[in-house]
Each structure stands twice: as structure tokens, then as C-alpha cells.
Design an enzyme around this catalytic site. Structure first.
Site, PDB file in Angstrom:
ATOM      1  N   HIS A 108      55.484  61.206  32.890  1.00 58.51           N
ATOM      2  CA  HIS A 108      56.159  60.499  33.974  1.00 58.51           C
ATOM      3  C   HIS A 108      57.641  60.413  33.661  1.00 58.51           C
ATOM      4  CE1 HIS A 108      56.688  57.666  37.308  1.00 58.51           C
ATOM      5  NE2 HIS A 108      57.568  57.069  36.528  1.00 58.51           N
TER       6      HIS A 108
ATOM      7  N   ASP B 295      49.804  48.656  43.932  1.00 63.87           N
ATOM      8  CA  ASP B 295      51.109  49.237  43.611  1.00 63.87           C
ATOM      9  C   ASP B 295      51.813  49.755  44.853  1.00 63.87           C
ATOM     10  OD1 ASP B 295      53.138  50.343  41.691  1.00 63.87           O
ATOM     11  OD2 ASP B 295      52.451  52.211  42.610  1.00 63.87           O
TER      12      ASP B 295
ATOM     13  N   ARG C 270      59.332  46.094  46.704  1.00 61.73           N
ATOM     14  CA  ARG C 270      60.378  46.080  45.670  1.00 61.73           C
ATOM     15  C   ARG C 270      61.619  46.794  46.172  1.00 61.73           C
ATOM     16  NH1 ARG C 270      57.847  49.132  41.096  1.00 61.73           N
ATOM     17  NH2 ARG C 270      59.962  49.070  40.242  1.00 61.73           N
TER      18      ARG C 270
ATOM     19  N   SER D 209      53.971  49.199  37.506  1.00 66.84           N
ATOM     20  CA  SER D 209      53.839  50.261  38.495  1.00 66.84           C
ATOM     21  C   SER D 209      53.522  51.600  37.847  1.00 66.84           C
ATOM     22  CB  SER D 209      55.131  50.366  39.310  1.00 66.84           C
ATOM     23  OG  SER D 209      55.066  51.430  40.230  1.00 66.84           O
TER      24      SER D 209
ATOM     25  N   LYS E 210      49.302  53.153  37.492  1.00 63.22           N
ATOM     26  CA  LYS E 210      48.828  54.441  38.030  1.00 63.22           C
ATOM     27  C   LYS E 210      48.245  55.313  36.921  1.00 63.22           C
ATOM     28  CE  LYS E 210      52.751  55.380  40.296  1.00 63.22           C
ATOM     29  NZ  LYS E 210      53.480  54.145  40.661  1.00 63.22           N
TER      30      LYS E 210
END
Length: 485
Positions: free
Chosen positions: A109, A188, A195, A210, A214
Site C-alpha cells: 500500500h 471504511d 474524512r 483505514s 482493508k
């Protein structure tokens, strides 16, 4: 595929305990908001109650926004952040995989950057090394690009895949890059959207929850995080990015995921091309063993860490060498081609992209109607090419979106024609802009010229974009620094 093979029901609590609220729970949402507003630590049950109320939409958006702002201003302890992440991860269904894949499921990520196309070559390279990569990616918002937007510039590519389809693609190809489904971490999706409109995007516990919510729902074994810092990143300084990286590594490890983080510089664009279809072209060059050195460095570094984490390499450098090998011998490119076809791209289109000439590739992805080159205003050595002005101009030309669901022009983009450390003469072209409608304006040209920083100095070799690597304490007991500059 039966439910037990692809999805499991949400867990009742962080470890199946009684931490989740029961039907008789007396937790009051206004009391929870007030408690966090005043800087108090929340109980497990209160955090779970909040996340479940978000998931079931039994809270008003105003209440959710108030809670997000309270967390943003008051923060959360590491224990609170861990509970929040677990609650988000199990707010929906959780992916399940065959037992024989245990230890091989990995993912990466990035916190977002300009020209950050690493996922496109990294996922197939990892699959070519024997890993399984169920990569759930996102779209661009603001000035940063999105992996899904890049892939959707390829005609026919389908980012929406059910868990059953993901299983089939992983069995056949070894990797997939998909969007978040409605069943996966629904809390999320609600929190992320709010957000963005409540100015709480940069909250460390909310970012941690967040991202890792995931990844925990993906049921992966190993995760590497590319945490960006610099003028075009969410966090401007190395110190602030390191705080996030350490939070992510700590929480990820406590969730049972072997987690590492790499802190990388994001002042200038990654690679030489920015914009969705242009970044696909550059990813293909990387998959052919060519392309910009900084892109290859990140792909091999991140991939090497993951191969070491899941036991397919004896060390991080050995893993990086293995990733470099599959880039150079064509096996990663073959895997990427197979992934394209498995996710809806016609065989001839995939062939033209992966085995065709540059012109054939442009015929598939299509060029923008107009291209314009800007030239250096005076002679000098390139000290920096700032990414943010370039990304902002491209965003205004249609390459990005200001709100979720907005249409973007995949053909809008930029090519850097010079690199940091290079000597250029007055009048030399340094950037090529691809645009359609709207057209490039004089204000755009001025902003772009401000991105090029020249000084009268000798040419030099640019340094590494990798600043630090953070590994779990149980593995190292310390932060490992790599090429700190």
C-alpha cells in the site's frame, strides 16, 4: 465457491470476545463523542459501538463528523487505534483463501504520490515469484493518482471483481488489482468519504484504521507500506511520515500481519511520466526490464521486502534480486498480460500492450489530441522538478477528480524530458504536456515553469528515493535506516 472458501461473516469483536456491543448495550453516541472531545480514552465497547453504528448508518453524518474531528484533534492511544482498526476490518465480510496459500498472500500500500505507478509492475512481479497478491486498490482524489484509474485507461479492464472471481484469478494468474467491494470493510467507505469533507484526512489513527482495516480484511500474511513524505505528499516531513509508518507497522503486526514500511521521498514525480495512460506505458517499460531507475528501485525494494517477509527470500537484498530477475526475463510481463486478460481485456489488446511497439501501445491507449513542450528559461543543472505544480496543472486539465465518481480524462498527462542532476541549455525542452479540453493556459505554463529548479552547478547523480525502512520490533528491535540523506 462456497462462502467458507471466499468470505467469512464479520467477527463479533476484536478476538471473538465480548468487546463488541450486545443488543442490550447502553453506550450513548453523544457520550462517546463528548468523551473523546475532552481527550479521554475510549473503552473497547465504545469504539466497537461507534464503528457498528457507522456501518449500520444508525448515526447521523453530523455525529460521525463530530467524532472524526474529536479523534483528529485529540488523537488516540495505540490501544485505541488497534481496537478501531479491528472494528473497521470486521465491519463487513472477510476474505478467506485456501490453506495451501497460507504464508504466500502479500500486498503493498502507498500513501499516495505523483507518478506513483509501483503497484502495476510490482503485483505481477510478486506473482511471478510465487506469491498470491489480492491487491485492493483505490482511485485518485485530489492531486494524487489512483491505481484503478491507471488500469481503467486500458480498454476492457474491469476493476470490479467478486471474491469468487478474485479467487479464480489468483488461482490462474497469481495476482489481481481490484476495487473495494460493497461487502468489504463498509465502515471504511463511510468514514473515508466523510474524512475528505471534514478536513480529518491527515489523522494518524484514522489513516491507520483505514489502511490496515482493508488489509486485515484481505487476510494477507505480509504487507509492505510505502509511506511518502515531501512537498507533494500527505506528510511534508520525514519525522511526521515516520510517526505514521511506526503506527502502521505496530498495529499491522498486532493484527497478525508481518508488516514493514519504507519511507520514500515525494518532492519530485516518481519516474518520468505522470497521468493515467502514460503511467501504464512506463509500467510496461519497467516490466520489460527498462524504464526509470527510481521506479525500478522502488519495485525491487518493496518486492524484496515482501519476498523476505513471506520466506521466499533469505534476505531483503536477495528478494530484490529475485524481483529484478523476473522483470528482466519477461516472466513478470507475461503475468501482467495474463492479469489483463483475466480482468476483462481482450487477448489482442493485451498482446498489443505487452508485446507491441510503442506506436501499437499508443493506438490502444490513445494519445491526447494536443501535446506541447515547454523549454528551459536559462541554462543550468536541474536541482529539482517539483511534483505538486505539475500534478495540480494536470488535475485542472482533467487528469484528476475533485469528488468521488467524477469522470476523468485518462489521456491527459506529462512526460519529463530531463532529469534531476542533468545539465540543460536555455531553450531545451524539459516537459511535454498531453491535453485536450480544457486547453493549456498561460497560467498553467507559468505554474509548470515554476516546477523546474535550475542552478549553475556541475551535473550530479540523483540520490535514492528511499530514506528509511521500518521493520517490526520483534524482528529487529530497532528502526533500520537505509541511505538517509
Amino acid at each position: 465457491m462456497s462462502t467458507s472458501e471466499g468470505l467469512s461473516d464479520p467477527a463479533p469483536g476484536p478476538t471473538g470476545s465480548s468487546a463488541a456491543p450486545t443488543a442490550g448495550s447502553r453506550v450513548s453516541i453523544p457520550d462517546v463523542i463528548r468523551k473523546k472531545r475532552d481527550g479521554e480514552k475510549l473503552e473497547e465497547e465504545e469504539i466497537w459501538h461507534f464503528v457498528q453504528a457507522v456501518t449500520r448508518r444508525t448515526m447521523q453524518d453530523g455525529q460521525i463528523g463530530a467524532m472524526l474531528m474529536a479523534i483528529r484533534l485529540r488523537g488516540m492511544t495505540p490501544d485505541e487505534t488497534l481496537v478501531l482498526t479491528r472494528a473497521i476490518a470486521t465491519s463487513g465480510r472477510v476474505l478467506e483463501w485456501p490453506e495451501e496459500w497460507r504464508g504466500l498472500l502479500v500486498d503493498k500500500h502507498s500513501t499516495g504520490g505523483v507518478g506513483d505507478k509501483v503497484s502495476l509492475p510490482l503485483a505481477p512481479a510478486l506473482a511471478a515469484c510465487g506469491c498470491k497478491v489480492p491487491m485492493v486498490s483505490g482511485r485518485g482524489l485530489g492531486h494524487t493518482g489512483g491505481t484503478l484509474d491507471k488500469l481503467e485507461s486500458v480498454p476492457g479492464f474491469l476493476v470490479s471483481q467478486s471474491p469468487e472471481q478474485m479467487m479464480q484469478i489468483l488461482e490462474k494468474v497469481g495476482c489481481c488489482i481490484v476495487e473495494q467491494s460493497e461487502e468489504l470493510v463498509p465502515a471504511d467507505k463511510v468514514l473515508y468519504a466523510l474524512r475528505d469533507v471534514t478536513a480529518t484526512v491527515d489523522s494518524l489513527p484514522l489513516i491507520t484504521g483505514s489502511i490496515l482495516g482493508k488489509k486485515a480484511a484481505e487476510k494477507i500474511s505480509a504487507l509492505v507500506l510505502d509511506v511518502k513524505f515531501g512537498s507533494a505528499a500527505l506528510y511534508p516531513t520525514l519525522e511526521s511520515a515516520q510517526q505514521l509508518a511506526q503506527s502502521l507497522v505496530s498495529v499491522g503486526s498486532q493484527l497478525g500481519i508481518c508488516t514493514a514500511a519504507v519511507l520514500t521521498k515525494m518532492d519530485g514525480p516518481l519516474g518520468c511520466r505522470v497521468g493515467n495512460s502514460l503511467e501504464v506505458l512506463e509500467s510496461l517499460e519497467c516490466l520489460e526490464g527498462r524504464g526509470p531507475g527510481d521506479l525500478r528501485e522502488l519495485v525491487t525494494t518493496l518486492g524484496g521486502i515482501l519476498l523476505w517477509q513471506c520466506g521466499r527470500a533469505s534476505s531483503m537484498p536477495h528478494g530484490a534480486t529475485h524481483i529484478a530477475k523476473v522483470l528482466d526475463d519477461g516472466s513478470a510481463l507475461s503475468t501482467f498480460r495474463a492479469m489483463l486478460q483475466a480482468q476483462g481485456v481482450e487477448a489482442e489488446v493485451a498482446r498489443a500492450l505487452c508485446a507491441g511497439t510503442q506506436e501499437e501501445r499508443f493506438q490502444v491507449l490513445r494519445r491526447a489530441q494536443s501535446q506541447e513542450e515547454l523549454v528551459a528559461q536559462h541554462e543550468g543543472t536541474v536541482q529539482q522538478i517539483f511534483a505538486l505544480p505539475i500534478a495540480q496543472v494536470l488535475h485542472g486539465l482533467g487528469a484528476g477528480r475533485t469528488q468521488e465518481g467524477q469522470w476523468i480524462n485518462h489521456r491527459v498527462g506529462a512526460e519529463l524530458l530531463v532529469s534531476v542532476g542533468q545539465r540543460v541549455r536555455k531553450g531545451d525542452p524539459w516537459i511535454r504536456i498531453h491535453y485536450e479540453n480544457p486547453e493549456l493556459s498561460d497560467a498553467d505554463r507559468r505554474n509548470l515553469q515554476g516546477a523546474l529548479i535550475l542552478e549553475d552547478s556541475e551535473p550530479f547523480a540523483p540520490g535514492s528515493k528511499v530514506a528509511k525502512t521500518i521493520l517490526p520490533q520483534k524482528v529487529t528491535g530497532l528502526v533500520v535506516e537505509v541511505g538517509v540523506r
